[in-house]
Write an enzyme that holds these catalytic residues in place. Structure first.
Site, PDB file in Angstrom:
ATOM      1  N   HIS A  89      -9.646   2.295   0.170  1.00 14.39           N
ATOM      2  CA  HIS A  89      -8.195   2.094   0.142  1.00 14.39           C
ATOM      3  C   HIS A  89      -7.787   1.560  -1.222  1.00 14.39           C
ATOM      4  O   HIS A  89      -8.084   0.413  -1.562  1.00 14.39           O
ATOM      5  CB  HIS A  89      -7.813   1.122   1.248  1.00 14.39           C
ATOM      6  CG  HIS A  89      -6.349   1.014   1.496  1.00 14.39           C
ATOM      7  ND1 HIS A  89      -5.403   1.633   0.700  1.00 14.39           N
ATOM      8  CD2 HIS A  89      -5.637   0.343   2.455  1.00 14.39           C
ATOM      9  CE1 HIS A  89      -4.202   1.360   1.156  1.00 14.39           C
ATOM     10  NE2 HIS A  89      -4.319   0.577   2.216  1.00 14.39           N
ATOM     11  N   GLU A 149      -0.224   5.681  13.855  1.00 13.53           N
ATOM     12  CA  GLU A 149       0.186   6.782  12.972  1.00 13.53           C
ATOM     13  C   GLU A 149      -0.019   8.134  13.638  1.00 13.53           C
ATOM     14  O   GLU A 149       0.854   9.009  13.580  1.00 13.53           O
ATOM     15  CB  GLU A 149      -0.591   6.731  11.659  1.00 13.53           C
ATOM     16  CG  GLU A 149      -0.215   7.864  10.709  1.00 13.53           C
ATOM     17  CD  GLU A 149      -1.026   7.879   9.430  1.00 13.53           C
ATOM     18  OE1 GLU A 149      -0.673   8.667   8.524  1.00 13.53           O
ATOM     19  OE2 GLU A 149      -2.011   7.123   9.332  1.00 13.53           O
ATOM     20  N   HIS A 162      -2.290   8.117   6.319  1.00  8.92           N
ATOM     21  CA  HIS A 162      -2.527   6.799   5.730  1.00  8.92           C
ATOM     22  C   HIS A 162      -3.863   6.263   6.229  1.00  8.92           C
ATOM     23  O   HIS A 162      -4.644   5.711   5.449  1.00  8.92           O
ATOM     24  CB  HIS A 162      -1.385   5.850   6.093  1.00  8.92           C
ATOM     25  CG  HIS A 162      -1.530   4.484   5.520  1.00  8.92           C
ATOM     26  ND1 HIS A 162      -1.487   4.239   4.164  1.00  8.92           N
ATOM     27  CD2 HIS A 162      -1.741   3.274   6.108  1.00  8.92           C
ATOM     28  CE1 HIS A 162      -1.657   2.946   3.940  1.00  8.92           C
ATOM     29  NE2 HIS A 162      -1.813   2.334   5.105  1.00  8.92           N
ATOM     30  N   CYS A 218       0.802  -1.226   0.000  1.00  8.27           N
ATOM     31  CA  CYS A 218       0.000   0.000   0.000  1.00  8.27           C
ATOM     32  C   CYS A 218       0.832   1.272   0.000  1.00  8.27           C
ATOM     33  O   CYS A 218       0.278   2.371  -0.069  1.00  8.27           O
ATOM     34  CB  CYS A 218      -0.949  -0.016   1.204  1.00  8.27           C
ATOM     35  SG  CYS A 218      -1.965  -1.495   1.264  1.00  8.27           S
ATOM     36  N   PHE A 248       1.778  -3.356   3.932  1.00  7.97           N
ATOM     37  CA  PHE A 248       2.078  -4.686   4.458  1.00  7.97           C
ATOM     38  C   PHE A 248       3.546  -5.006   4.207  1.00  7.97           C
ATOM     39  O   PHE A 248       4.083  -4.737   3.123  1.00  7.97           O
ATOM     40  CB  PHE A 248       1.218  -5.744   3.774  1.00  7.97           C
ATOM     41  CG  PHE A 248      -0.182  -5.875   4.324  1.00  7.97           C
ATOM     42  CD1 PHE A 248      -0.650  -5.052   5.334  1.00  7.97           C
ATOM     43  CD2 PHE A 248      -1.036  -6.850   3.824  1.00  7.97           C
ATOM     44  CE1 PHE A 248      -1.935  -5.187   5.838  1.00  7.97           C
ATOM     45  CE2 PHE A 248      -2.328  -7.006   4.322  1.00  7.97           C
ATOM     46  CZ  PHE A 248      -2.779  -6.170   5.327  1.00  7.97           C
ATOM     47  N   LYS A 294      -9.226   8.302   2.878  1.00  2.70           N
ATOM     48  CA  LYS A 294      -9.719   6.957   2.582  1.00  2.70           C
ATOM     49  C   LYS A 294     -11.142   6.753   3.096  1.00  2.70           C
ATOM     50  O   LYS A 294     -11.829   5.820   2.666  1.00  2.70           O
ATOM     51  CB  LYS A 294      -8.800   5.906   3.186  1.00  2.70           C
ATOM     52  CG  LYS A 294      -7.446   5.760   2.487  1.00  2.70           C
ATOM     53  CD  LYS A 294      -6.640   4.625   3.098  1.00  2.70           C
ATOM     54  CE  LYS A 294      -5.275   4.481   2.431  1.00  2.70           C
ATOM     55  NZ  LYS A 294      -4.350   5.572   2.804  1.00  2.70           N
TER      56      LYS A 294
END
Length: 414
Positions: A341, A315, A304, A164, A402, A336
């Site tokens: 996403h 985050e 994110h 991502c 990931f 998002k």
């Protein structure tokens, strides 16, 4: 510190769950619209999927591309080409020596539609019916290759894969191509077309997606106490980057600068973020140092923030750690919540949002946050846009993937 070549943004292109181009996507984002909706097919019944919705592309490629192009491209490449053509036109179709023109277009998953369709064909009809273009369509560098061919770019074509974070890392690599003197202009970004029954089933099995089948538009809820996973999205975002000198010589309009790139890896887990946020903190700190700006210059962060229970707060605490008391002046957006996403396309689209936020001095909203998490230590822009201050300012766009891939980009006003 030795000065580096300024890299500026002169063109923007996108196709997303909110719109078929940048203008319609940005309008929808500022209006707080959601791109999530129920599948318009029988997937859920046929495959017994526990998930019945996603943030699907708003404008089908068949409405934009000729049939012959669609036949030879995986949807991931189709999206990239649509966004590239818009971005190139938006930049004024610059005249540039092909040897000084590059392309960096990433995808987190690649041509999964082509891969799985080809496997179905092989099983059902035999090897003779497998399309000869299958490998060029399924390879993860296919979008980058088609963009390179579209523009005749010969300075290099690259496809970084970091889940991502792929789209943001592509832009960071493009910046380095220009800074190093290898290119004057680079077309960069990310694309993804993974709304297919297999990825849907896999993400549902991993319990990383929201299963709010009764409320698709309200399913992505970054920083809400009731957040329960992300919404799968698709689409592409592409930017045209140039050295400031090249842009000035041709009188190009400049949206903003990509002033800082910060990269790190967690070294922790294949899917879970490192709990202390040390890798994310390192990426943001390195990006600010690279941009030669201070925490006091930062007015906006496009997070994110995928709407997962653990990841959102890691985050947020990281942003607070990096910016300190100056975090109090930062408008935090989690877009998002509207787009879903886009996986490998997310960082690129969110870079476009960050560029537009500074260009128009408007931070986009975060929707669906009806009960903010009390542990959120930042000022979240909720439900409606917020004005940003004038003057020379900076913003951060975060993208994490990931595998523990962390990318932070610092955008500064033109």
């Amino acid at each position: 510190m030795t000065p580096v070549t300024d890299v500026v943004v002169t063109g923007l292109g996108a196709t997303t769950p909110l719109g078929g181009d940048v203008a319609s996507t940005w309008r929808a984002a500022l209006a707080g619209e959601s791109g999530a909706r129920h599948f318009d097919n029988d997937w859920a019944e046929t495959y017994e999927l526990p998930l019945t919705f996603a943030a699907q592309i708003k404008v089908a490629p068949s409405e934009v591309l000729p049939r012959q192009e669609i036949k030879r491209m995986d949807p991931s490449a189709q999206y990239a080409i649509i966004a590239t053509r818009e971005a190139w036109d938006d930049a004024g179709s610059p005249e540039v020596d092909p040897e000084r023109l590059g392309a960096v277009v990433s995808s987190g998953i690649g041509g999964i539609w082509t891969t799985l369709d080809g496997w179905d064909t092989l099983q059902e009809k035999g090897a003779r019916r497998v399309l000869p273009m299958t490998v060029p369509m399924l390879m993860p560098n296919s979008p980058a290759a088609y963009v390179e061919l579209e523009l005749g770019a010969r300075a290099g074509a690259h496809a970084l894969v970091s889940a991502c974070a792929s789209g943001a890392e592509a832009i960071g690599y493009a910046v380095e191509m220009i800074r190093s003197g290898r290119a004057d202009v680079v077309v960069a970004g990310g694309t993804e077309a993974a709304i297919h029954p297999l990825p849907v089933a896999a993400f549902a099995a991993s319990r990383t997606v929201s299963l709010r089948n009764d409320d698709p538009a309200g399913a992505s809820r970054p920083y809400d106490v009731n957040r329960d996973g992300f919404v799968l999205g698709e689409g592409a975002g592409i930017v045209v980057l140039e050295s400031a000198e090249h842009a000035a010589a041709r009188g190009a309009r400049v949206y903003a600068r990509i002033a800082g790139v910060g990269l790190s890896s967690d070294g922790y887990h294949i899917t879970s973020p490192e709990p202390s946020g040390r890798g994310q903190i390192a990426a943001m700190s390195r990006a600010l140092a690279d941009a030669q700006v201070t925490s006091a210059d930062v007015v906006h962060v496009n997070a994110h923030a995928t709407s997962t229970v653990v990841g959102d707060l890691i985050e947020a605490r990281g942003v607070r750690d990096v910016l300190g008391a100056d975090a109090d002046q930062v408008a935090l957006s989690a877009t998002k919540s509207m787009t879903g996403h886009l996986l490998g396309g997310a960082g690129a689209l969110e870079t476009i949002f960050t560029v537009l936020a500074l260009a128009e001095r408007t931070a986009p909203p975060t929707i669906n946050v009806t009960d903010p998490d009390p542990e959120l230590v930042l000022d979240l822009v909720r439900d409606k846009p917020r004005d940003l201050r004038s003057g020379q300012v900076a913003a951060i766009n975060n993208s994490f993937g990931f595998g523990g891939h962390n990318v932070a980009l610092v955008v500064t006003s033109a």
